[in-house]
Design a protein around this motif. Sequence first.
Motif, PDB file in Angstrom:
ATOM      1  N   SER A 239      10.889  12.548   0.089  1.00  0.00           N
ATOM      2  CA  SER A 239      11.079  13.119   1.427  1.00  0.00           C
ATOM      3  C   SER A 239      10.409  12.254   2.481  1.00  0.00           C
ATOM      4  O   SER A 239       9.411  11.573   2.206  1.00  0.00           O
ATOM      5  CB  SER A 239      10.504  14.534   1.479  1.00  0.00           C
ATOM      6  OG  SER A 239      11.157  15.368   0.535  1.00  0.00           O
ATOM      7  N   ARG A 240      10.934  12.300   3.684  1.00  0.00           N
ATOM      8  CA  ARG A 240      10.418  11.462   4.774  1.00  0.00           C
ATOM      9  C   ARG A 240       8.957  11.713   5.079  1.00  0.00           C
ATOM     10  O   ARG A 240       8.227  10.798   5.443  1.00  0.00           O
ATOM     11  CB  ARG A 240      11.254  11.696   6.039  1.00  0.00           C
ATOM     12  CG  ARG A 240      12.659  11.132   5.975  1.00  0.00           C
ATOM     13  CD  ARG A 240      13.349  11.325   7.308  1.00  0.00           C
ATOM     14  NE  ARG A 240      14.713  10.774   7.285  1.00  0.00           N
ATOM     15  CZ  ARG A 240      15.535  10.802   8.323  1.00  0.00           C
ATOM     16  NH1 ARG A 240      15.131  11.355   9.468  1.00  0.00           N
ATOM     17  NH2 ARG A 240      16.747  10.291   8.232  1.00  0.00           N
ATOM     18  N   GLN A 241       8.523  12.960   4.943  1.00  0.00           N
ATOM     19  CA  GLN A 241       7.143  13.284   5.303  1.00  0.00           C
ATOM     20  C   GLN A 241       6.150  12.905   4.201  1.00  0.00           C
ATOM     21  O   GLN A 241       4.942  12.907   4.427  1.00  0.00           O
ATOM     22  CB  GLN A 241       7.002  14.778   5.631  1.00  0.00           C
ATOM     23  CG  GLN A 241       7.172  15.705   4.434  1.00  0.00           C
ATOM     24  CD  GLN A 241       8.615  16.137   4.264  1.00  0.00           C
ATOM     25  OE1 GLN A 241       9.533  15.480   4.725  1.00  0.00           O
ATOM     26  NE2 GLN A 241       8.794  17.285   3.613  1.00  0.00           N
ATOM     27  N   ASP A 242       6.646  12.575   3.001  1.00  0.00           N
ATOM     28  CA  ASP A 242       5.760  12.202   1.896  1.00  0.00           C
ATOM     29  C   ASP A 242       5.354  10.739   1.998  1.00  0.00           C
ATOM     30  O   ASP A 242       6.039   9.922   2.621  1.00  0.00           O
ATOM     31  CB  ASP A 242       6.461  12.446   0.553  1.00  0.00           C
ATOM     32  CG  ASP A 242       6.762  13.925   0.320  1.00  0.00           C
ATOM     33  OD1 ASP A 242       6.139  14.768   0.989  1.00  0.00           O
ATOM     34  OD2 ASP A 242       7.631  14.220  -0.519  1.00  0.00           O
ATOM     35  N   THR A 243       4.220  10.408   1.389  1.00  0.00           N
ATOM     36  CA  THR A 243       3.727   9.037   1.428  1.00  0.00           C
ATOM     37  C   THR A 243       3.374   8.558   0.018  1.00  0.00           C
ATOM     38  O   THR A 243       3.121   9.370  -0.881  1.00  0.00           O
ATOM     39  CB  THR A 243       2.472   8.917   2.311  1.00  0.00           C
ATOM     40  OG1 THR A 243       1.453   9.785   1.799  1.00  0.00           O
ATOM     41  CG2 THR A 243       2.781   9.283   3.750  1.00  0.00           C
ATOM     42  N   ILE A 244       3.359   7.236  -0.144  1.00  0.00           N
ATOM     43  CA  ILE A 244       2.974   6.630  -1.413  1.00  0.00           C
ATOM     44  C   ILE A 244       1.966   5.521  -1.131  1.00  0.00           C
ATOM     45  O   ILE A 244       2.229   4.635  -0.309  1.00  0.00           O
ATOM     46  CB  ILE A 244       4.186   6.043  -2.171  1.00  0.00           C
ATOM     47  CG1 ILE A 244       5.198   7.132  -2.497  1.00  0.00           C
ATOM     48  CG2 ILE A 244       3.720   5.352  -3.458  1.00  0.00           C
ATOM     49  CD1 ILE A 244       6.436   6.621  -3.222  1.00  0.00           C
ATOM     50  N   SER A 245       0.836   5.564  -1.811  1.00  0.00           N
ATOM     51  CA  SER A 245      -0.156   4.497  -1.691  1.00  0.00           C
ATOM     52  C   SER A 245      -0.230   3.727  -3.002  1.00  0.00           C
ATOM     53  O   SER A 245       0.062   4.264  -4.074  1.00  0.00           O
ATOM     54  CB  SER A 245      -1.540   5.076  -1.348  1.00  0.00           C
ATOM     55  OG  SER A 245      -1.982   5.942  -2.375  1.00  0.00           O
ATOM     56  N   LEU A 246      -0.595   2.464  -2.906  1.00  0.00           N
ATOM     57  CA  LEU A 246      -0.652   1.594  -4.084  1.00  0.00           C
ATOM     58  C   LEU A 246      -1.991   0.873  -4.125  1.00  0.00           C
ATOM     59  O   LEU A 246      -2.437   0.319  -3.126  1.00  0.00           O
ATOM     60  CB  LEU A 246       0.486   0.565  -4.034  1.00  0.00           C
ATOM     61  CG  LEU A 246       0.406  -0.596  -5.032  1.00  0.00           C
ATOM     62  CD1 LEU A 246       0.564  -0.094  -6.461  1.00  0.00           C
ATOM     63  CD2 LEU A 246       1.460  -1.653  -4.710  1.00  0.00           C
ATOM     64  N   LYS A 247      -2.594   0.858  -5.302  1.00  0.00           N
ATOM     65  CA  LYS A 247      -3.792   0.051  -5.540  1.00  0.00           C
ATOM     66  C   LYS A 247      -3.521  -0.851  -6.736  1.00  0.00           C
ATOM     67  O   LYS A 247      -3.028  -0.390  -7.767  1.00  0.00           O
ATOM     68  CB  LYS A 247      -5.012   0.934  -5.806  1.00  0.00           C
ATOM     69  CG  LYS A 247      -6.315   0.122  -5.906  1.00  0.00           C
ATOM     70  CD  LYS A 247      -7.526   1.026  -5.983  1.00  0.00           C
ATOM     71  CE  LYS A 247      -8.824   0.217  -6.002  1.00  0.00           C
ATOM     72  NZ  LYS A 247      -9.005  -0.600  -4.783  1.00  0.00           N
ATOM     73  N   VAL A 248      -3.842  -2.132  -6.581  1.00  0.00           N
ATOM     74  CA  VAL A 248      -3.605  -3.115  -7.642  1.00  0.00           C
ATOM     75  C   VAL A 248      -4.941  -3.644  -8.147  1.00  0.00           C
ATOM     76  O   VAL A 248      -5.757  -4.136  -7.368  1.00  0.00           O
ATOM     77  CB  VAL A 248      -2.741  -4.285  -7.125  1.00  0.00           C
ATOM     78  CG1 VAL A 248      -2.565  -5.338  -8.211  1.00  0.00           C
ATOM     79  CG2 VAL A 248      -1.377  -3.773  -6.655  1.00  0.00           C
ATOM     80  N   ILE A 249      -5.156  -3.521  -9.453  1.00  0.00           N
ATOM     81  CA  ILE A 249      -6.325  -4.103 -10.108  1.00  0.00           C
ATOM     82  C   ILE A 249      -5.797  -5.166 -11.066  1.00  0.00           C
ATOM     83  O   ILE A 249      -5.380  -4.877 -12.188  1.00  0.00           O
ATOM     84  CB  ILE A 249      -7.145  -3.049 -10.882  1.00  0.00           C
ATOM     85  CG1 ILE A 249      -7.523  -1.890  -9.979  1.00  0.00           C
ATOM     86  CG2 ILE A 249      -8.391  -3.695 -11.499  1.00  0.00           C
ATOM     87  CD1 ILE A 249      -8.435  -2.254  -8.835  1.00  0.00           C
ATOM     88  N   ALA A 250      -5.757  -6.395 -10.605  1.00  0.00           N
ATOM     89  CA  ALA A 250      -5.179  -7.481 -11.398  1.00  0.00           C
ATOM     90  C   ALA A 250      -5.648  -8.818 -10.858  1.00  0.00           C
ATOM     91  O   ALA A 250      -5.968  -8.931  -9.672  1.00  0.00           O
ATOM     92  CB  ALA A 250      -3.648  -7.411 -11.367  1.00  0.00           C
ATOM     93  N   GLN A 251      -5.649  -9.817 -11.703  1.00  0.00           N
ATOM     94  CA  GLN A 251      -6.013 -11.162 -11.276  1.00  0.00           C
ATOM     95  C   GLN A 251      -5.455 -12.169 -12.259  1.00  0.00           C
ATOM     96  O   GLN A 251      -5.378 -11.915 -13.467  1.00  0.00           O
ATOM     97  CB  GLN A 251      -7.540 -11.295 -11.191  1.00  0.00           C
ATOM     98  CG  GLN A 251      -8.009 -12.612 -10.591  1.00  0.00           C
ATOM     99  CD  GLN A 251      -9.480 -12.586 -10.258  1.00  0.00           C
ATOM    100  OE1 GLN A 251      -9.951 -11.714  -9.525  1.00  0.00           O
ATOM    101  NE2 GLN A 251     -10.225 -13.526 -10.799  1.00  0.00           N
ATOM    102  N   THR A 252      -5.057 -13.310 -11.745  1.00  0.00           N
ATOM    103  CA  THR A 252      -4.532 -14.374 -12.585  1.00  0.00           C
ATOM    104  C   THR A 252      -5.574 -14.787 -13.624  1.00  0.00           C
ATOM    105  O   THR A 252      -6.743 -14.993 -13.302  1.00  0.00           O
ATOM    106  CB  THR A 252      -4.150 -15.593 -11.726  1.00  0.00           C
ATOM    107  OG1 THR A 252      -3.141 -15.191 -10.794  1.00  0.00           O
ATOM    108  CG2 THR A 252      -3.621 -16.733 -12.574  1.00  0.00           C
ATOM    109  N   GLY A 253      -5.125 -14.892 -14.863  1.00  0.00           N
ATOM    110  CA  GLY A 253      -6.008 -15.333 -15.941  1.00  0.00           C
ATOM    111  C   GLY A 253      -6.706 -14.234 -16.695  1.00  0.00           C
ATOM    112  O   GLY A 253      -7.367 -14.499 -17.716  1.00  0.00           O
ATOM    113  N   TRP A 254      -6.563 -12.995 -16.254  1.00  0.00           N
ATOM    114  CA  TRP A 254      -7.279 -11.903 -16.908  1.00  0.00           C
ATOM    115  C   TRP A 254      -6.729 -11.601 -18.296  1.00  0.00           C
ATOM    116  O   TRP A 254      -5.517 -11.502 -18.501  1.00  0.00           O
ATOM    117  CB  TRP A 254      -7.201 -10.636 -16.074  1.00  0.00           C
ATOM    118  CG  TRP A 254      -8.268 -10.555 -15.018  1.00  0.00           C
ATOM    119  CD1 TRP A 254      -9.237 -11.481 -14.750  1.00  0.00           C
ATOM    120  CD2 TRP A 254      -8.465  -9.481 -14.097  1.00  0.00           C
ATOM    121  NE1 TRP A 254     -10.037 -11.046 -13.713  1.00  0.00           N
ATOM    122  CE2 TRP A 254      -9.585  -9.830 -13.295  1.00  0.00           C
ATOM    123  CE3 TRP A 254      -7.808  -8.275 -13.861  1.00  0.00           C
ATOM    124  CZ2 TRP A 254     -10.068  -8.996 -12.276  1.00  0.00           C
ATOM    125  CZ3 TRP A 254      -8.275  -7.445 -12.853  1.00  0.00           C
ATOM    126  CH2 TRP A 254      -9.392  -7.801 -12.072  1.00  0.00           C
TER     127      TRP A 254
END
Length: 231
Positions: A65-80
């Motif tokens: 729905s238009r009034q809903d929101t989505i947040s994103l958090k990324v825990i990553a790094q090259t070489g891990w």
Amino acid sequence: MKKLGLIVILLIVVFSCRVNDDQQITIPKSYKILALGDSYTIGQSVCETCRFPEQLKDSLITKISRQDTISLKVIAQTGWTTTNLKSAINNENLSNDNDIVTLLIGVNNQFQSKPFSLYEEEFPELVTTATTLANGNQNNIIVVSIPDYAYTPFGQGFGLSETTTEEINMYNAFAENYCAINNITFINITDITRNGLINTNLVASDGLHPSELAYTMFVERILPVAIEKIR
């Protein structure tokens, strides 16, 4: 009696209006995505909005729905490796109320010639941690298979392409089997990356990592199950 009847009618009308008003009120929802991994999750050599977690978030936004929101958090790094990811998670103050947690890890265990037994030990531990972070619900987890870098210019120049493919197959088979036994969603995208020598548009400018197009194809497979999970 007439006055009493009129009062009753008025009360019925007022109550009905309140019910209708309540039915029209919708409370906005806030969905949270947590992406755990390595260079394939952080999107090495592509723009920030090109990596698959960002594309997944943007695709999901069009489905809610238009009034809903989505947040994103990324825990990553090259070489891990799995060990690095475990340490990084422990150092973060992460909330446990994520609606979707993606996990794509293992290629650096293979590339750095870590004992396979390390992956057999730490992959399940990461899944357990992901479950905790996903509201304690393993149904909110999406494990993504490891891409095959043997089908890239870098992989070919590395000189061990056949061995690379065999070992990545071993890692993916373990992860897929573990997910099947534990009723965890496993999405296979490895075959997409194995077209990298035929379709060079699937490889980023560094000649190793997936391109924006490849990540788009990842999301095409991940999105249907992600939609079901947030519902």
